[in-house]
Motif scaffolding. Structure first.
Motif, mmCIF file in Angstrom:
data_model
loop_
_atom_site.group_PDB
_atom_site.id
_atom_site.type_symbol
_atom_site.label_atom_id
_atom_site.label_comp_id
_atom_site.label_asym_id
_atom_site.label_seq_id
_atom_site.Cartn_x
_atom_site.Cartn_y
_atom_site.Cartn_z
ATOM 1 N N LEU A 175 0.829 -1.216 0.000
ATOM 2 C CA LEU A 175 0.000 0.000 0.000
ATOM 3 C C LEU A 175 0.860 1.261 0.000
ATOM 4 O O LEU A 175 0.602 2.202 -0.760
ATOM 5 C CB LEU A 175 -0.945 0.005 1.212
ATOM 6 N N VAL A 176 1.879 1.281 0.852
ATOM 7 C CA VAL A 176 2.753 2.473 0.899
ATOM 8 C C VAL A 176 3.395 2.683 -0.470
ATOM 9 O O VAL A 176 3.381 3.801 -1.020
ATOM 10 C CB VAL A 176 3.818 2.328 2.013
ATOM 11 N N ASN A 177 3.928 1.602 -1.055
ATOM 12 C CA ASN A 177 4.554 1.731 -2.389
ATOM 13 C C ASN A 177 3.540 2.247 -3.404
ATOM 14 O O ASN A 177 3.849 3.132 -4.213
ATOM 15 C CB ASN A 177 5.092 0.375 -2.875
ATOM 16 N N GLY A 178 2.325 1.675 -3.365
ATOM 17 C CA GLY A 178 1.311 2.043 -4.347
ATOM 18 C C GLY A 178 0.858 3.486 -4.196
ATOM 19 O O GLY A 178 0.764 4.223 -5.186
ATOM 20 N N PHE A 179 0.587 3.902 -2.945
ATOM 21 C CA PHE A 179 0.087 5.268 -2.728
ATOM 22 C C PHE A 179 1.151 6.302 -3.120
ATOM 23 O O PHE A 179 0.827 7.348 -3.696
ATOM 24 C CB PHE A 179 -0.303 5.487 -1.267
ATOM 25 N N LEU A 180 2.423 5.994 -2.785
ATOM 26 C CA LEU A 180 3.469 6.977 -3.088
ATOM 27 C C LEU A 180 3.824 6.962 -4.570
ATOM 28 O O LEU A 180 4.031 8.016 -5.176
ATOM 29 C CB LEU A 180 4.703 6.719 -2.216
ATOM 30 N N THR A 181 3.854 5.799 -5.174
ATOM 31 C CA THR A 181 4.187 5.722 -6.606
ATOM 32 C C THR A 181 3.103 6.369 -7.453
ATOM 33 O O THR A 181 3.389 7.047 -8.445
ATOM 34 C CB THR A 181 4.377 4.240 -7.031
ATOM 35 N N SER A 182 1.843 6.169 -7.058
ATOM 36 C CA SER A 182 0.743 6.753 -7.845
ATOM 37 C C SER A 182 0.682 8.273 -7.688
ATOM 38 O O SER A 182 0.091 8.961 -8.509
ATOM 39 C CB SER A 182 -0.590 6.159 -7.403
ATOM 40 N N GLY A 183 1.267 8.766 -6.583
ATOM 41 C CA GLY A 183 1.239 10.207 -6.329
ATOM 42 C C GLY A 183 -0.013 10.666 -5.597
ATOM 43 O O GLY A 183 -0.191 11.865 -5.367
ATOM 44 N N VAL A 184 -0.874 9.719 -5.193
ATOM 45 C CA VAL A 184 -2.094 10.121 -4.481
ATOM 46 C C VAL A 184 -1.744 10.696 -3.102
ATOM 47 O O VAL A 184 -2.485 11.509 -2.553
ATOM 48 C CB VAL A 184 -3.095 8.937 -4.386
ATOM 49 N N SER A 235 -8.437 3.943 -4.869
ATOM 50 C CA SER A 235 -8.638 3.949 -6.333
ATOM 51 C C SER A 235 -7.332 4.181 -7.070
ATOM 52 O O SER A 235 -7.229 3.876 -8.268
ATOM 53 C CB SER A 235 -9.599 5.075 -6.741
ATOM 54 N N SER A 236 -6.333 4.737 -6.367
ATOM 55 C CA SER A 236 -5.062 5.024 -7.052
ATOM 56 C C SER A 236 -4.274 3.749 -7.344
ATOM 57 O O SER A 236 -3.308 3.779 -8.104
ATOM 58 C CB SER A 236 -4.199 5.959 -6.186
ATOM 59 N N ILE A 237 -4.671 2.617 -6.738
ATOM 60 C CA ILE A 237 -3.902 1.374 -6.962
ATOM 61 C C ILE A 237 -4.740 0.277 -7.624
ATOM 62 O O ILE A 237 -4.347 -0.881 -7.652
ATOM 63 C CB ILE A 237 -3.285 0.848 -5.636
ATOM 64 N N GLY A 238 -5.910 0.633 -8.141
ATOM 65 C CA GLY A 238 -6.748 -0.372 -8.810
ATOM 66 C C GLY A 238 -8.209 0.013 -8.708
ATOM 67 O O GLY A 238 -8.539 1.154 -8.385
ATOM 68 N N ASP A 239 -9.076 -0.961 -8.978
ATOM 69 C CA ASP A 239 -10.514 -0.691 -8.874
ATOM 70 C C ASP A 239 -10.952 -0.755 -7.416
ATOM 71 O O ASP A 239 -10.319 -1.428 -6.596
ATOM 72 C CB ASP A 239 -11.309 -1.742 -9.663
ATOM 73 N N VAL A 240 -12.067 -0.052 -7.132
ATOM 74 C CA VAL A 240 -12.652 -0.090 -5.787
ATOM 75 C C VAL A 240 -14.117 -0.489 -5.917
ATOM 76 O O VAL A 240 -14.824 0.029 -6.770
ATOM 77 C CB VAL A 240 -12.538 1.309 -5.122
ATOM 78 N N VAL A 241 -14.549 -1.423 -5.098
ATOM 79 C CA VAL A 241 -15.967 -1.806 -5.087
ATOM 80 C C VAL A 241 -16.462 -1.741 -3.646
ATOM 81 O O VAL A 241 -15.842 -2.302 -2.733
ATOM 82 C CB VAL A 241 -16.163 -3.233 -5.657
ATOM 83 N N LEU A 242 -17.584 -1.035 -3.449
ATOM 84 C CA LEU A 242 -18.204 -0.955 -2.120
ATOM 85 C C LEU A 242 -19.116 -2.160 -1.932
ATOM 86 O O LEU A 242 -19.912 -2.482 -2.821
ATOM 87 C CB LEU A 242 -19.028 0.327 -1.991
ATOM 88 N N VAL A 243 -19.006 -2.830 -0.794
ATOM 89 C CA VAL A 243 -19.850 -4.006 -0.543
ATOM 90 C C VAL A 243 -20.461 -3.915 0.853
ATOM 91 O O VAL A 243 -19.959 -3.200 1.734
ATOM 92 C CB VAL A 243 -19.048 -5.330 -0.642
#
Ligand SMILES: NC(=O)c1ccc[n+]([C@@H]2O[C@H](COP(=O)([O-])OP(=O)(O)OC[C@H]3O[C@@H](n4cnc5c(N)ncnc54)[C@H](O)[C@@H]3O)[C@@H](O)[C@H]2O)c1
Length: 266
Positions: A16-25, A150-158
């Motif tokens: 998550l840390v890698n994804g959030f920082l790499t995406s720039g979110v 959403s910055s690292i893929g799709d999001v679905v609310l359930v």
């Protein structure tokens, strides 16, 4: 500043840390990490110079308004007992713990709580994060967390009662599919002179292409099967075998996994 904290820097926390920082979110000065493992914290600090490192979970909770707890389900109550006493109550706790219900989380923390089930494939920006908000969630907190994931893929609310089976598919699924790919590659290697490395490349390419085909054409799997299985040909023999055996196999697999899922929160 409205910092985001990540408690636990294992498979999920680091992804998550890698994804959030790499995406720039999120920017580097907006993220704080704590973990029981000093080695993983050192790795985090080395990978992301300037990131916030908290010496304790309580220190992280004091510094952050949004706190993602990425420890194993068996550890989450211990972590909540450490952080809740130092929180004001207007923070947002996001739990990744599979099988630990909102009722238990909200009993420990009366503010905003969300259950999130990420997937390891978000490391390559693919796959679906499942999100289920608690009763106290406000619009701003909900949108912020949905936007970040959403910055690292799709999001679905359930809904919470949909979460167990949906977790098995979207989050455990990559592990299940990897096991199937191994078997396909293994069977091909045993039946041919190709090496296991070669058949793994073939199997992975075929699975990727099949998923892309279904996604891009919108065809149902049964339509694709009709295209591949020439009448009186080879594929129909294999599909027939699988259709006889697989429903029973998958029902058993899901039953066993759901039992474990439900036991995680105990
Ligand atoms: N791995 C997945 O694909 C996946 C997918 C969805 C949800 N989850 C959930 O995410 C959570 C983390 O799973 P993981 O696979 O990353 O586990 P992991 O074992 O790889 O990581 C857990 C991390 O938590 C740290 N930790 C343990 N106790 C701690 C404590 N008291 N304080 C701070 N840090 C502590 C460990 O040192 C480790 O770094 C679990 O609750 C799991 O159910 C995992």
């Amino acid at each position: 500043m409205d910092c985001l904290g990540v408690i636990g820097y294992g498979q999920m926390g680091s992804m998550l840390v890698n994804g959030f920082l790499t995406s720039g979110v999120l920017q580097i000065d907006e993220v704080v990490v704590s973990s029981k493992s000093k080695r993983s914290l050192d790795a985090c600090a080395a990978a992301w110079p300037g990131i916030g490192i908290a010496a304790t979970n309580a220190e992280l909770a004091r510094r952050c308004r949004t706190v993602i707890i990425a420890v194993r389900p068996q550890e989450i109550m211990t972590v909540l007992r450490e952080i809740v006493p130092v929180m004001d109550g207007d923070e947002h706790i996001v739990s990744l713990a599979a099988g630990v219900g909102l009722a238990d989380l909200e009993a420990a923390f009366t503010g905003s709580v969300t259950r999130v089930v990420p997937t390891v494939t978000s490391a390559v920006g693919q796959g679906t994060t499942l999100i289920c908000h608690g009763r106290q969630i406000g619009m701003n907190d909900a949108l912020r967390v949905e936007g970040i994931f959403s910055s690292i893929g799709d999001v679905v609310l359930v809904e919470e009662d949909e979460l167990p089976a949906a977790t098995l598919l979207s989050s455990c699924g990559p592990g299940l599919l990897a096991a199937i790919i191994e078997e396909l590659a293994g069977a091909t290697a045993r039946a041919s002179g190709l090496s296991p490395d070669q058949t793994l490349v073939l199997a992975t390419g075929m699975v990727t292409a099949t998923a892309a085909y279904l996604r891009e054409t919108g065809e149902a799997p049964s339509d694709l099967i009709r295209r591949v299985a020439t009448g009186g040909g080879i594929t129909e023999v294999g599909v027939q075998e699988l259709r006889q055996r697989l429903p029973g196999v998958f029902d058993e697999v899901f039953a066993a996994m759901l039992e474990r899922h439900d036991a995680m929160g105990e």
